[in-house]
Design a protein around this motif. Sequence first.
Motif, mmCIF file in Angstrom:
data_model
loop_
_atom_site.group_PDB
_atom_site.id
_atom_site.type_symbol
_atom_site.label_atom_id
_atom_site.label_comp_id
_atom_site.label_asym_id
_atom_site.label_seq_id
_atom_site.Cartn_x
_atom_site.Cartn_y
_atom_site.Cartn_z
ATOM 1 N N UNK A 122 5.863 -1.980 22.446
ATOM 2 C CA UNK A 122 5.107 -0.859 22.979
ATOM 3 C C UNK A 122 4.727 0.117 21.883
ATOM 4 N N UNK A 123 3.512 0.643 21.951
ATOM 5 C CA UNK A 123 2.994 1.452 20.858
ATOM 6 C C UNK A 123 3.675 2.807 20.733
ATOM 7 N N UNK A 124 4.226 3.345 21.798
ATOM 8 C CA UNK A 124 4.921 4.623 21.671
ATOM 9 C C UNK A 124 6.188 4.493 20.837
ATOM 10 N N UNK A 125 6.686 3.273 20.674
ATOM 11 C CA UNK A 125 7.938 3.048 19.941
ATOM 12 C C UNK A 125 7.728 2.746 18.459
ATOM 13 N N UNK A 126 6.504 2.806 17.981
ATOM 14 C CA UNK A 126 6.240 2.587 16.558
ATOM 15 C C UNK A 126 6.978 3.643 15.731
ATOM 16 N N UNK A 127 7.710 3.233 14.691
ATOM 17 C CA UNK A 127 8.397 4.211 13.832
ATOM 18 C C UNK A 127 7.384 4.916 12.933
ATOM 19 N N UNK A 128 6.791 5.958 13.444
ATOM 20 C CA UNK A 128 5.658 6.619 12.796
ATOM 21 C C UNK A 128 6.127 7.744 11.878
ATOM 22 N N UNK A 129 5.183 8.580 11.474
ATOM 23 C CA UNK A 129 5.507 9.731 10.658
ATOM 24 C C UNK A 129 5.665 9.442 9.186
ATOM 25 N N UNK A 130 5.284 8.232 8.744
ATOM 26 C CA UNK A 130 5.440 7.899 7.331
ATOM 27 C C UNK A 130 4.152 7.425 6.681
ATOM 28 N N UNK A 131 3.206 6.877 7.470
ATOM 29 C CA UNK A 131 1.959 6.348 6.915
ATOM 30 C C UNK A 131 0.752 7.030 7.546
ATOM 31 N N UNK A 132 -0.225 7.356 6.708
ATOM 32 C CA UNK A 132 -1.451 7.972 7.212
ATOM 33 C C UNK A 132 -2.199 7.013 8.124
ATOM 34 N N UNK B 204 0.826 -1.213 0.000
ATOM 35 C CA UNK B 204 0.000 0.000 0.000
ATOM 36 C C UNK B 204 0.857 1.258 0.000
ATOM 37 N N UNK B 205 1.552 1.481 -1.119
ATOM 38 C CA UNK B 205 2.406 2.659 -1.249
ATOM 39 C C UNK B 205 1.610 3.954 -1.187
ATOM 40 N N UNK B 206 0.324 3.898 -1.556
ATOM 41 C CA UNK B 206 -0.514 5.105 -1.518
ATOM 42 C C UNK B 206 -0.733 5.602 -0.097
ATOM 43 N N UNK B 207 -0.501 4.734 0.894
ATOM 44 C CA UNK B 207 -0.676 5.095 2.297
ATOM 45 C C UNK B 207 0.491 5.925 2.827
ATOM 46 N N UNK B 208 1.627 5.920 2.129
ATOM 47 C CA UNK B 208 2.778 6.703 2.559
ATOM 48 C C UNK B 208 2.453 8.192 2.456
ATOM 49 N N UNK B 209 2.852 8.952 3.453
ATOM 50 C CA UNK B 209 2.565 10.385 3.466
ATOM 51 C C UNK B 209 3.273 11.077 2.301
ATOM 52 N N UNK C 123 13.186 -7.018 2.289
ATOM 53 C CA UNK C 123 13.488 -6.461 3.602
ATOM 54 C C UNK C 123 12.968 -5.034 3.723
ATOM 55 N N UNK C 124 13.228 -4.209 2.731
ATOM 56 C CA UNK C 124 12.833 -2.803 2.784
ATOM 57 C C UNK C 124 11.314 -2.654 2.888
ATOM 58 N N UNK C 125 10.589 -3.477 2.142
ATOM 59 C CA UNK C 125 9.126 -3.399 2.209
ATOM 60 C C UNK C 125 8.614 -3.829 3.577
ATOM 61 N N UNK C 126 9.194 -4.891 4.113
ATOM 62 C CA UNK C 126 8.780 -5.330 5.448
ATOM 63 C C UNK C 126 9.084 -4.269 6.498
ATOM 64 N N UNK C 127 10.269 -3.672 6.421
ATOM 65 C CA UNK C 127 10.706 -2.711 7.434
ATOM 66 C C UNK C 127 9.927 -1.404 7.401
ATOM 67 N N UNK C 128 9.178 -1.167 6.332
ATOM 68 C CA UNK C 128 8.400 0.068 6.216
ATOM 69 C C UNK C 128 6.904 -0.211 6.088
#
Length: 445
Positions: free
Chosen positions: A346-356, A121-126, A328-333
Motif C-alpha cells: 500500500x502506498x501510504x506505507x512507503x518509507x518516505x521523507x528521504x527522496x525528492x 541516485x544519491x543526488x535524489x536523497x533530501x 542490502x543498505x542500497x536496496x533498502x533505501x
Amino acid sequence: MTAVVGVAGLALAGCAGAGGGGGGSSSDGGGGAVTVLMVGNPQMEDIEKLTKDTFTKDTGIEVDYTILPENELRDKVTQDVATGAGQYDVVSVGAYEVPIWAKNDWLQPLDDYVDDDADYDAADLLDPMKESLSSDGQLYALPFYGESSFLMYRKDVLKQEGLTMPEKPTWDEVADIAAKVDGAEPGMKGICLRGLPGWGEMFAPLTTVVNTFGGTWFDEDWTPEVDSPEFTDAVDFYVNLIKQHGEPGASQAGFTECLNAMSQGKVAMWYDATSAAGSLEDSSVSKVAGKVGYAYAPVKETDSSGWLWTWSWAMPADTDNKDNAAEFMKWATSKQYEQTVGEQLGWSRVPAGKRASTYEIPEYEKAAGDFGPLTLASIEAADPTDPGVQPRPTVGVQFVGIPEFADLGTKVSQSIAAVIAGKGSVEDALAQGQSEAEDVAKNYQ
C-alpha cells in the motif's frame, strides 16, 4: 572520553523519533548472509516481510534480522558497535548517533558505495537527511525514512464539536481544543503526548515544546538552562496538558502506545512523528483511516517547531561483510524498494521523507495527499542549527548533539515521568536536571 561517554549514555537512551513494536525474527542465513539489527517499528517490520521474495531472490543474499523495541535497540546497537563486537553487519541508527559515532571511527564511510551507482541516485536523497548522516563531508549512513513532527487530529470529531484546526496552530490553541474534544466520544481523551522516559521518547516532542517556549538545554556558552523560566513553563504546560486531557497511563506511553491510541480512536489528537501518518491511513490496521487531519507542529515563540530525524542504516566499521551489507543498505533505501512497498503493501506505507522523487510518484501523491506535502514542508523547515529563540552551542532540534545528552535527557525524563504519574513537582525535577546539566557543561566550558 567521547567514546566512553557515548557508550554509557546511549545505552540508556529511549527512542528519538518514531518508534515502537517488538518481537524478533531471523532466517537461517550463513555464509554471505547479512545480519541486521533494527528497531521494531512499522516500516522495519514491513521490510522484514518483503526481503525474502525480493532482495534475497534477486541477489542470493539472505538477511538475518534481529528486531528490538527502541530502548533495547539502543542499548544493543551501542554495545555492539562501540565495542567492536562485530555481531551485526547493518544497524538501525539515527541522526543523533551518526555524527558522534563517525568521529569515533565506529562506522564505515559509504560514499564509495553510492556515488558511482547511477541506479541508486544519491543526488535524489533530501539534503537535510544527507547532512544529518554525514561527518566531515562523508556519508556514514543511508536514510531508510525521514521525518519531522506534526499534529494529527480527528477531522470528524472537531467538525462534530464545531471546531476548526488552524494550519499552523499555537500550543495554546491546541490545549483549548484538547479540552473541548476530551470526552467527545465514549472513552476518548483530548490528546496523546509521550510521557515514557527516554531522551528520545519523552524528550523528542518535549524538547520541541521547550524550543518554541523560548527555552534551551544550554545557551551558546554551554551555560545550562534546564531550570530557566522558559524551560519550566514548557514542561509545566506539557505535564498539565497530559494530566488534564492526555491518555491514561501517560508516564508509560511512548510512540507505540500513542500510535495505538490514535489508530483505535481513543484520542482525538496526537503530536508526534510525521512518519506515523502512513500507519494511521492504513485501513488494515487503523480504525481512523481517512478521518485524520494534519497540521504543522504547534508553536509559541518560534515560526516553526518540528523536529528533524531519520532512521537509517549504518555499517559498523568492523564488519567483514561490507559488500553484501552495502548491497542490502542500497536496496533498502532505493527507489525500487519504495515501489515494492507501494505495490505490495500500500502506498501510504512507503518509507518516505528521504527522496525528492517519492513526492512525484502519482500513486504516492494520491495516498499521501493529506500528509505528504506537509511532511516534506516540515522536514525542509526544520533547522538543527537554529531551532529556538537563542544561539545554541551545537546542533539538534529535539536533542543536543553531544554524547552526554543521551544520559542527561533520559535522567531528566525519568524525573518528569514521575511528576506525570503524580510524584513530585516540575520545579524539583528540573532543579535536579539543572545540576546534572551543570556536570555535563563542565566538559565543554
